[in-house]
Design an enzyme around this catalytic site. Structure first.
Site, short mmCIF file in Angstrom:
data_model
loop_
_atom_site.label_atom_id
_atom_site.label_comp_id
_atom_site.label_asym_id
_atom_site.label_seq_id
_atom_site.Cartn_x
_atom_site.Cartn_y
_atom_site.Cartn_z
N SER A 150 68.17 60.73 16.70
CA SER A 150 68.24 62.56 17.26
C SER A 150 69.54 61.97 18.15
O SER A 150 69.50 60.81 18.59
CB SER A 150 66.89 61.39 18.69
OG SER A 150 67.34 62.82 19.49
N LYS A 194 54.97 68.01 16.95
CA LYS A 194 55.46 69.60 17.55
C LYS A 194 54.26 69.80 17.54
O LYS A 194 53.50 70.70 18.75
CB LYS A 194 56.66 70.50 17.15
CG LYS A 194 57.68 70.24 16.75
CD LYS A 194 58.65 70.74 17.09
CE LYS A 194 60.20 70.40 16.90
NZ LYS A 194 61.33 71.55 16.83
N ASP A 230 62.81 75.67 21.55
CA ASP A 230 63.24 76.06 20.62
C ASP A 230 64.05 77.56 20.11
O ASP A 230 64.84 77.52 19.24
CB ASP A 230 62.79 75.48 18.73
CG ASP A 230 63.08 73.81 18.60
OD1 ASP A 230 64.11 73.71 19.36
OD2 ASP A 230 61.63 73.85 18.52
N GLY A 257 62.85 78.39 3.84
CA GLY A 257 62.70 77.93 4.34
C GLY A 257 61.25 78.27 5.21
O GLY A 257 60.85 78.87 5.80
N GLY A 304 58.55 75.60 6.75
CA GLY A 304 58.48 74.13 7.54
C GLY A 304 58.33 74.99 8.59
O GLY A 304 57.97 76.13 9.35
N GLY A 305 58.40 73.12 9.69
CA GLY A 305 58.05 74.07 11.57
C GLY A 305 58.83 74.22 11.86
O GLY A 305 58.77 74.77 12.45
N ALA A 306 60.35 74.18 11.35
CA ALA A 306 61.13 74.85 12.04
C ALA A 306 61.37 75.76 12.00
O ALA A 306 61.68 77.08 12.96
CB ALA A 306 63.10 74.29 11.75
#
Length: 284
Positions: free
Chosen positions: A15, A67, A104, A129, A131-133
Protein backbone atom coordinates in the site's frame (compact mmCIF):
# COMPACT_ATOMS: atom_id res chain seq x y z
CA UNK A 1 -3.17 12.89 22.44
CA UNK A 2 -1.61 11.87 19.14
CA UNK A 3 -4.30 10.66 16.78
CA UNK A 4 -3.67 8.01 14.20
CA UNK A 5 -5.29 6.44 11.17
CA UNK A 6 -4.55 3.24 9.28
CA UNK A 7 -5.07 1.38 6.06
CA UNK A 8 -6.27 -2.21 6.34
CA UNK A 9 -6.27 -4.99 3.81
CA UNK A 10 -4.86 -8.38 2.86
CA UNK A 11 -2.18 -8.06 1.57
CA UNK A 12 -1.20 -4.60 2.78
CA UNK A 13 2.60 -4.27 2.53
CA UNK A 14 2.35 -2.84 -1.00
CA UNK A 15 0.00 0.00 0.00
CA UNK A 16 1.13 3.53 -0.87
CA UNK A 17 -1.36 5.08 1.55
CA UNK A 18 1.12 5.43 4.48
CA UNK A 19 3.53 7.29 2.20
CA UNK A 20 0.78 9.63 0.95
CA UNK A 21 -0.78 10.45 4.31
CA UNK A 22 2.62 10.57 6.02
CA UNK A 23 3.82 13.10 3.45
CA UNK A 24 0.86 15.41 4.16
CA UNK A 25 1.15 14.99 7.94
CA UNK A 26 4.82 15.96 7.70
CA UNK A 27 4.11 19.01 5.51
CA UNK A 28 1.37 20.25 7.87
CA UNK A 29 3.27 19.44 11.07
CA UNK A 30 0.31 17.55 12.52
CA UNK A 31 0.51 15.62 15.77
CA UNK A 32 -0.72 12.49 14.02
CA UNK A 33 0.47 9.40 12.25
CA UNK A 34 -0.77 6.94 9.67
CA UNK A 35 0.24 3.32 9.27
CA UNK A 36 -0.64 0.06 7.56
CA UNK A 37 -2.29 -2.76 9.50
CA UNK A 38 -2.64 -6.27 8.11
CA UNK A 39 -6.17 -7.55 8.67
CA UNK A 40 -6.95 -11.05 7.46
CA UNK A 41 -10.26 -12.28 6.16
CA UNK A 42 -12.34 -13.10 9.22
CA UNK A 43 -10.58 -10.54 11.44
CA UNK A 44 -12.54 -7.46 10.32
CA UNK A 45 -15.17 -7.58 13.08
CA UNK A 46 -12.59 -7.94 15.86
CA UNK A 47 -10.38 -5.21 14.43
CA UNK A 48 -13.23 -2.68 14.26
CA UNK A 49 -14.51 -3.61 17.72
CA UNK A 50 -11.08 -2.94 19.21
CA UNK A 51 -10.53 0.33 17.34
CA UNK A 52 -14.00 1.59 18.27
CA UNK A 53 -12.78 1.72 21.90
CA UNK A 54 -9.55 3.57 21.05
CA UNK A 55 -10.14 7.33 21.28
CA UNK A 56 -6.81 8.03 19.56
CA UNK A 57 -7.89 6.14 16.42
CA UNK A 58 -9.62 8.48 14.00
CA UNK A 59 -10.34 5.91 11.30
CA UNK A 60 -8.96 3.79 8.52
CA UNK A 61 -8.85 3.34 4.80
CA UNK A 62 -10.05 -0.02 3.56
CA UNK A 63 -8.53 -1.83 0.62
CA UNK A 64 -9.14 -5.23 -0.92
CA UNK A 65 -10.67 -7.58 0.03
CA UNK A 66 -12.53 -5.80 2.85
CA UNK A 67 -14.45 -2.95 1.15
CA UNK A 68 -17.74 -4.82 1.43
CA UNK A 69 -16.91 -7.01 4.42
CA UNK A 70 -16.67 -4.01 6.78
CA UNK A 71 -20.21 -2.75 6.08
CA UNK A 72 -22.15 -4.94 8.57
CA UNK A 73 -19.96 -3.71 11.44
CA UNK A 74 -20.51 0.02 10.89
CA UNK A 75 -23.13 2.17 12.60
CA UNK A 76 -24.04 3.92 9.39
CA UNK A 77 -22.77 4.52 5.89
CA UNK A 78 -22.82 7.59 3.69
CA UNK A 79 -25.45 7.46 0.90
CA UNK A 80 -22.79 7.39 -1.85
CA UNK A 81 -21.05 4.44 -0.20
CA UNK A 82 -24.44 2.76 0.04
CA UNK A 83 -25.06 3.29 -3.67
CA UNK A 84 -21.62 1.97 -4.63
CA UNK A 85 -21.95 -0.91 -2.20
CA UNK A 86 -18.37 -0.50 -0.99
CA UNK A 87 -16.62 1.42 1.81
CA UNK A 88 -13.00 2.51 1.51
CA UNK A 89 -12.92 5.00 4.40
CA UNK A 90 -14.15 4.54 7.97
CA UNK A 91 -14.25 7.45 10.41
CA UNK A 92 -14.58 7.10 14.18
CA UNK A 93 -16.78 9.83 15.59
CA UNK A 94 -16.21 11.28 19.06
CA UNK A 95 -18.67 8.99 20.81
CA UNK A 96 -17.25 5.91 19.09
CA UNK A 97 -19.68 5.55 16.21
CA UNK A 98 -18.16 4.17 13.00
CA UNK A 99 -19.25 5.78 9.73
CA UNK A 100 -18.39 4.38 6.30
CA UNK A 101 -17.64 6.51 3.23
CA UNK A 102 -16.51 5.92 -0.32
CA UNK A 103 -13.85 8.36 -1.52
CA UNK A 104 -12.94 6.26 -4.58
CA UNK A 105 -15.64 8.02 -6.60
CA UNK A 106 -14.26 11.48 -5.78
CA UNK A 107 -10.70 10.26 -6.34
CA UNK A 108 -11.51 8.80 -9.73
CA UNK A 109 -13.37 11.89 -10.93
CA UNK A 110 -10.88 14.44 -9.59
CA UNK A 111 -8.46 14.47 -12.58
CA UNK A 112 -11.44 14.68 -14.95
CA UNK A 113 -12.99 17.75 -13.33
CA UNK A 114 -11.70 20.08 -16.04
CA UNK A 115 -13.43 18.06 -18.74
CA UNK A 116 -16.58 17.51 -16.67
CA UNK A 117 -16.97 21.25 -16.08
CA UNK A 118 -17.51 21.66 -19.82
CA UNK A 119 -20.80 21.17 -21.62
CA UNK A 120 -21.05 18.06 -23.81
CA UNK A 121 -23.92 16.82 -25.88
CA UNK A 122 -22.77 13.23 -25.39
CA UNK A 123 -20.51 11.42 -22.93
CA UNK A 124 -19.40 7.81 -23.32
CA UNK A 125 -16.97 5.67 -21.34
CA UNK A 126 -15.64 2.25 -22.20
CA UNK A 127 -14.84 0.57 -18.87
CA UNK A 128 -12.64 -2.53 -18.92
CA UNK A 129 -13.16 -4.76 -15.90
CA UNK A 130 -16.03 -5.79 -13.64
CA UNK A 131 -14.26 -6.26 -10.29
CA UNK A 132 -14.57 -4.27 -7.09
CA UNK A 133 -12.80 -1.18 -8.43
CA UNK A 134 -15.30 -0.89 -11.27
CA UNK A 135 -18.17 -0.26 -8.85
CA UNK A 136 -17.03 3.24 -7.88
CA UNK A 137 -16.13 4.09 -11.48
CA UNK A 138 -19.52 2.98 -12.82
CA UNK A 139 -21.39 4.93 -10.13
CA UNK A 140 -19.24 8.02 -10.59
CA UNK A 141 -19.48 8.19 -14.38
CA UNK A 142 -23.18 7.33 -14.47
CA UNK A 143 -23.72 10.22 -12.08
CA UNK A 144 -21.91 12.51 -14.51
CA UNK A 145 -24.20 11.59 -17.40
CA UNK A 146 -22.03 9.04 -19.20
CA UNK A 147 -23.35 6.25 -21.34
CA UNK A 148 -21.27 3.23 -20.35
CA UNK A 149 -19.93 0.25 -22.24
CA UNK A 150 -18.82 -2.21 -19.56
CA UNK A 151 -16.50 -4.94 -20.79
CA UNK A 152 -15.63 -8.08 -18.85
CA UNK A 153 -14.82 -11.72 -19.28
CA UNK A 154 -18.39 -12.44 -18.18
CA UNK A 155 -20.89 -10.11 -19.91
CA UNK A 156 -23.67 -11.38 -17.63
CA UNK A 157 -21.74 -10.12 -14.61
CA UNK A 158 -21.22 -6.80 -16.38
CA UNK A 159 -24.96 -6.48 -17.02
CA UNK A 160 -25.71 -7.32 -13.41
CA UNK A 161 -23.38 -4.54 -12.22
CA UNK A 162 -25.02 -1.99 -14.50
CA UNK A 163 -28.50 -3.09 -13.42
CA UNK A 164 -27.51 -2.73 -9.77
CA UNK A 165 -25.62 0.57 -9.92
CA UNK A 166 -27.57 2.51 -12.57
CA UNK A 167 -30.74 0.61 -13.42
CA UNK A 168 -32.25 3.51 -15.35
CA UNK A 169 -29.26 4.07 -17.61
CA UNK A 170 -29.03 3.14 -21.27
CA UNK A 171 -25.76 1.27 -21.01
CA UNK A 172 -24.17 -1.63 -22.87
CA UNK A 173 -21.98 -4.65 -22.17
CA UNK A 174 -19.31 -6.36 -24.25
CA UNK A 175 -16.91 -9.27 -23.84
CA UNK A 176 -13.45 -8.02 -22.90
CA UNK A 177 -11.79 -9.76 -25.84
CA UNK A 178 -13.97 -7.73 -28.24
CA UNK A 179 -11.50 -4.89 -27.77
CA UNK A 180 -8.38 -6.99 -28.34
CA UNK A 181 -8.70 -7.12 -32.13
CA UNK A 182 -8.50 -4.13 -34.46
CA UNK A 183 -11.69 -2.61 -35.83
CA UNK A 184 -12.38 -0.50 -38.91
CA UNK A 185 -15.44 1.10 -37.30
CA UNK A 186 -15.91 4.63 -38.64
CA UNK A 187 -16.59 6.92 -35.68
CA UNK A 188 -18.87 9.87 -36.24
CA UNK A 189 -17.90 13.48 -35.52
CA UNK A 190 -16.82 13.61 -31.85
CA UNK A 191 -16.74 17.39 -31.49
CA UNK A 192 -18.71 18.26 -28.38
CA UNK A 193 -18.32 14.73 -27.01
CA UNK A 194 -16.38 13.42 -24.04
CA UNK A 195 -14.98 9.91 -24.52
CA UNK A 196 -13.09 7.85 -21.93
CA UNK A 197 -11.42 4.45 -22.03
CA UNK A 198 -10.84 3.21 -18.48
CA UNK A 199 -8.89 0.20 -17.29
CA UNK A 200 -10.70 -0.69 -14.07
CA UNK A 201 -9.09 -4.13 -13.89
CA UNK A 202 -5.78 -5.36 -12.43
CA UNK A 203 -4.65 -6.42 -15.92
CA UNK A 204 -1.34 -4.81 -16.73
CA UNK A 205 -0.33 -4.61 -13.08
CA UNK A 206 3.06 -6.00 -12.16
CA UNK A 207 2.67 -9.78 -11.82
CA UNK A 208 -0.68 -9.81 -13.68
CA UNK A 209 -1.43 -10.74 -17.30
CA UNK A 210 -1.31 -7.87 -19.80
CA UNK A 211 -4.37 -5.90 -20.86
CA UNK A 212 -4.84 -6.31 -24.60
CA UNK A 213 -6.69 -3.31 -26.03
CA UNK A 214 -6.51 -2.17 -29.64
CA UNK A 215 -6.76 1.61 -29.78
CA UNK A 216 -8.73 1.53 -33.02
CA UNK A 217 -11.72 1.02 -30.66
CA UNK A 218 -11.24 4.45 -29.08
CA UNK A 219 -13.03 7.44 -30.65
CA UNK A 220 -10.86 10.41 -31.68
CA UNK A 221 -10.12 12.67 -28.72
CA UNK A 222 -10.60 9.95 -26.11
CA UNK A 223 -8.87 10.08 -22.73
CA UNK A 224 -7.17 6.87 -21.57
CA UNK A 225 -7.37 6.31 -17.80
CA UNK A 226 -5.63 3.42 -16.04
CA UNK A 227 -6.23 2.91 -12.31
CA UNK A 228 -3.21 0.57 -12.00
CA UNK A 229 -0.42 2.12 -9.88
CA UNK A 230 2.35 -0.49 -10.24
CA UNK A 231 3.75 0.31 -12.68
CA UNK A 232 2.43 3.86 -12.91
CA UNK A 233 3.13 4.11 -16.63
CA UNK A 234 1.47 0.95 -17.91
CA UNK A 235 1.61 -0.48 -21.43
CA UNK A 236 -2.06 0.57 -21.73
CA UNK A 237 -1.08 4.22 -21.23
CA UNK A 238 2.09 3.99 -23.32
CA UNK A 239 0.14 2.55 -26.24
CA UNK A 240 -2.58 5.17 -25.82
CA UNK A 241 -0.06 8.01 -26.06
CA UNK A 242 1.53 6.38 -29.10
CA UNK A 243 -1.93 6.41 -30.72
CA UNK A 244 -2.33 10.11 -29.95
CA UNK A 245 -4.59 9.99 -26.89
CA UNK A 246 -4.34 11.96 -23.63
CA UNK A 247 -3.76 9.83 -20.52
CA UNK A 248 -4.45 9.78 -16.79
CA UNK A 249 -2.51 7.40 -14.54
CA UNK A 250 -3.53 5.54 -11.41
CA UNK A 251 -1.66 7.84 -9.02
CA UNK A 252 -4.13 10.60 -9.87
CA UNK A 253 -7.02 8.54 -8.50
CA UNK A 254 -4.98 7.21 -5.57
CA UNK A 255 -3.94 10.67 -4.41
CA UNK A 256 -7.41 12.09 -5.02
CA UNK A 257 -9.21 9.47 -2.93
CA UNK A 258 -6.57 9.79 -0.20
CA UNK A 259 -7.08 13.56 -0.06
CA UNK A 260 -10.82 13.15 0.59
CA UNK A 261 -10.11 10.60 3.33
CA UNK A 262 -7.34 12.72 4.90
CA UNK A 263 -9.76 15.60 5.47
CA UNK A 264 -12.24 13.28 7.18
CA UNK A 265 -9.55 11.77 9.42
CA UNK A 266 -7.66 14.88 10.48
CA UNK A 267 -10.09 17.75 9.91
CA UNK A 268 -7.83 19.72 7.56
CA UNK A 269 -7.27 19.82 3.82
CA UNK A 270 -4.06 18.17 2.62
CA UNK A 271 -1.48 20.53 1.04
CA UNK A 272 -2.12 19.68 -2.60
CA UNK A 273 0.36 22.29 -3.84
CA UNK A 274 3.02 19.67 -3.12
CA UNK A 275 1.48 17.03 -5.41
CA UNK A 276 4.46 17.04 -7.81
CA UNK A 277 6.82 16.30 -4.89
CA UNK A 278 4.47 13.61 -3.60
CA UNK A 279 4.31 11.92 -6.99
CA UNK A 280 8.11 12.00 -7.18
CA UNK A 281 8.35 10.34 -3.77
CA UNK A 282 5.82 7.65 -4.71
CA UNK A 283 7.64 6.77 -7.92
CA UNK A 284 11.20 6.90 -6.56
Amino acid sequence: MTCYAEVIGDPIAQSKSPAIHGFWIEKLGLDANYRAHHVLDGEVEGYLAARREDAAWCGCNVTMPHKQAVIPFLDRIDPLAGKVGAVNTIVREVEGSLVGYNTDVAGFLEPLRGQLAQQHYFRMARILGTGGAARAIIAGLAGEGFTLVLAGRNPAKAQSLLDELDPGGEHHVAPLDHFAEATDFAFDDREGCCDLVVNASPLGMRGQPPLIFDWSHAPPGSIAYDIVTDPVDTDFLTNARAAGFATVDGLAMLIGQAAAAFTRFFGVEPPREFDPDLRERLTA
